[in-house]
Design an enzyme around this catalytic site. Structure first.
Site, mmCIF file in Angstrom:
data_model
loop_
_atom_site.group_PDB
_atom_site.id
_atom_site.type_symbol
_atom_site.label_atom_id
_atom_site.label_comp_id
_atom_site.label_asym_id
_atom_site.label_seq_id
_atom_site.Cartn_x
_atom_site.Cartn_y
_atom_site.Cartn_z
ATOM 1 N N HIS A 217 0.939 -1.167 -0.181
ATOM 2 C CA HIS A 217 -0.015 -0.088 -0.056
ATOM 3 C C HIS A 217 0.804 1.221 0.179
ATOM 4 O O HIS A 217 0.580 2.509 0.251
ATOM 5 C CB HIS A 217 -1.077 0.139 1.261
ATOM 6 C CG HIS A 217 -1.895 -1.152 1.303
ATOM 7 N ND1 HIS A 217 -1.570 -2.302 2.025
ATOM 8 C CD2 HIS A 217 -3.107 -1.150 0.600
ATOM 9 C CE1 HIS A 217 -2.729 -3.121 1.698
ATOM 10 N NE2 HIS A 217 -3.472 -2.636 0.911
ATOM 11 N N GLY A 555 -6.650 10.654 10.747
ATOM 12 C CA GLY A 555 -8.039 10.234 11.156
ATOM 13 C C GLY A 555 -8.375 11.409 12.396
ATOM 14 O O GLY A 555 -9.456 11.887 12.522
#
Length: 580
Positions: A217, A555
């Site tokens: 990723h 986040g």
């Protein structure tokens, strides 16, 4: 870099559409991904694999006879949602149960687990296997924390062959676990990858240097070294993997499948040069290479890098590995072609029903829609920065994921309001849409948060300040219980908990919801900034904790931005009852 795209947030959907259009011999689209376009043997176990897009041939390229029955396809580098996994599994089910296979990443674990539980509640025998082959992501004593990279292929291939051969669920599961135990991978990278629309790669490697131990990723490596020669790289890869021969194997005479995997922009010719030395080293160690694989099998967009996987065989695993398969990106032997499924086209989502609601709750639903609209605006304005922050030690997909999630939530909420829904139902519609379209860990958590607030406010009366505060408290409890994060782990929980506490204190102290929210939003902003001083203990950033020091958690930042934006709608709100 990725040059050919339209709207970056639409890239994954448009890619799937094109893949199905060009590979209709093997696959058809269903809501959430793809399944085989050929008939499967009734009463056999179905293998459904999946993960984020951006890794082709994984995962859709492995759907076909002798291999996977379906693939759930998430957004770029983000796990598919639980609903996507469920939809694909239902479409692929042959009557004997479903085995879910995925790489061991936090978002995938959350969503595939949710889908598994839902399938089980419906009476479908569902199991799961999280692939953990990457030796660089955790020490052997913590092997359950390792991520899945190119070793996905070995686990999926033998499990699928066992299912195709008629093995029962217990036997298929045992085969998958045995293959996972006998698979080890290790990789390097020379440059990072660049997502569609991004101006810079997710990470960079200094000129003349090589990152060691990167993930698929785009996670940065755990170390750097000078770029070696091809032979020296082969010696690094083989040497590392031979220090971890799985238990129960006599290495001096073992048979194994070597997989030299290109991650996106290392050319096949370069891989062949490296494999030349890999083959010599394996032979010198007394190992017999069986059906070696050199090529692109699990990629990471345009990352320049490679990984070596060693799959240690026994007689049964070898027979299953060599069993015939016919998928778009992986073929072995000759299969007897099955007839095409009679069902054609993409399956449609079932329209959700809208229960009756009071006029007061319907008015509250309008405010919910306004709050979500404000969240959308602030996410759209900050998506690039959220991606930049996330790329420091993660995979850089947070901005795109939040965009997809909040846009879907607004659309779903608008549909609910237009159909006369109350506040709770509007929040439920938004929650499901956010989780479904965003995928990834953040999608799952925001879906939980909105649903918890919906549970608290209901559809029978205007939401009051106490109910909203209770909903926020319920959201915090649900997220911490499911995701297992706690304050100090450098996640959105570091913002959510102090926000919850400040909001509850303000409401219980007699403040209006708008005033209490204002104070809590300021607390949230400070908490988000403070995460810059924390080391991540959860998720993909954990192996690269030191890289994130000085940078806040993406986040946490997005949550702080959203609660502040929502306050702007509350300050104008006339439909939420305040405390006396």
């Amino acid at each position: 870099m990725t040059r050919l795209f339209n709207e970056p947030s639409a890239f994954a959907d448009e890619m799937i559409e094109g893949f199905v259009a060009s590979h209709g011999r093997w696959v058809r689209r269903v809501s959430g991904g793809v399944v085989r376009n050929t008939k499967s043997t009734p009463d056999t176990v179905a293998l459904v694999i999946g993960g984020g897009s951006g890794h082709y041939p994984a995962f859709a390229g492995l759907v076909g006879q002798g291999l996977a029955h379906g693939a759930a396809m998430g957004n770029l580098f983000a796990s598919p949602s639980a609903q996507q996994v469920y939809n694909v599994a239902r479409a692929a089910h042959n009557g004997t149960g479903v085995l879910l296979g995925y790489g061991n990443y936090a978002g995938d674990v959350l969503h595939f687990t949710q889908a598994k539980e839902k399938l089980r509640r419906e009476g479908i025998d569902c199991r799961s296997i999280a692939v953990t082959d990457d030796v660089s992501s955790a020490p052997i004593e913590e092997h359950t924390k390792r991520r899945g990279i190119a070793g996905d292929l070995t686990v999926f291939k033998v499990a699928a062959a066992a299912a195709e051969a008629g093995y029962g669920m217990d036997a298929v599961m045992e085969i998958a676990e045995r293959a996972n135990h006998r698979t080890r991978s290790f990789g390097v990278a020379f440059t990072g990858c660049t997502l569609p629309g991004a101006e810079t790669p997710l990470f960079s490697v200094p000129e003349g240097r090589m990152a060691v131990g990167m993930g698929i990723h785009g996670e940065p490596g755990i170390g750097e070294t000078d770029i070696p020669t091809a032979d020296e790289l082969a010696e690094l890869l083989v040497g590392k993997l031979l220090t971890e021969v799985p238990d129960g194997i006599e290495a001096a005479s073992a048979r194994l499948v070597p997989i030299l995997n290109g991650l996106g922009s290392v050319k096949y010719e370069e891989l062949f040069v490296v494999y030349r030395r890999v083959a010599q080293l394996l032979a010198e160690a007394g190992l017999e290479a069986v059906d070696l694989q050199v090529g692109e099998l699990v990629t990471s967009f345009d990352m320049a890098g490679t990984s070596l996987t060693l799959f240690w065989l026994d007689d049964e695993l070898e027979a299953l590995w060599n069993a015939p398969a016919d998928a778009p990106a992986f073929r072995r032997g000759a299969v007897t072609a099955e007839a095409l499924e009679e069902t054609a086209g993409e399956t449609a989502d079932v329209e959700l029903s809208v229960p009756e609601a009071t006029a007061e709750s319907q008015a509250g639903a309008c405010r919910v829609l306004a709050a979500l609209g404000a969240a959308k605006d602030v996410v759209d304005a900050n998506a690039a920065e959220l991606g930049r922050i996330d790329a420091i030690a993660g995979d850089g997909d947070h901005g795109i994921g939040m965009e997809r999630g909040v846009r879907a939530a607004v659309q779903a909420a608008a549909d609910a309001v237009g159909r006369g829904a109350g506040a709770a139902t509007t929040l439920y519609f938004a929650a499901d849409a956010w989780a479904d379209k965003a995928g990834g860990t953040s999608g799952a958590l925001w879906g939980m948060a909105l649903r918890a607030v919906g549970d608290a406010v209901g559809d029978s009366k205007a939401p009051d300040a106490g109910a909203v505060a209770a909903g926020v408290a319920g959201a915090a409890a649900a997220i911490m219980d499911f995701g297992k994060a706690k304050v100090g782990d450098k996640t959105l929980v570091d913002v959510l908990v102090p926000f919850r506490d400040a909001l509850t204190a303000g409401v219980e102290g007699g403040k209006s919801l708008a005033d209490a929210w204002d104070v809590a939003a300021t607390t949230a902003q400070q908490a988000a900034e403070d995460t810059a001083n924390l080391l991540p203990l959860m998720g993909r950033a954990r192996p690269h904790a030191e890289k994130s020091l000085g940078t806040p958690d993406a986040g946490a930042v997005s949550m702080a931005l959203i609660v502040r934006a929502i306050h702007n709608t509350l300050s104008q709100n006339t439909t939420i009852k305040e405390n006396a």
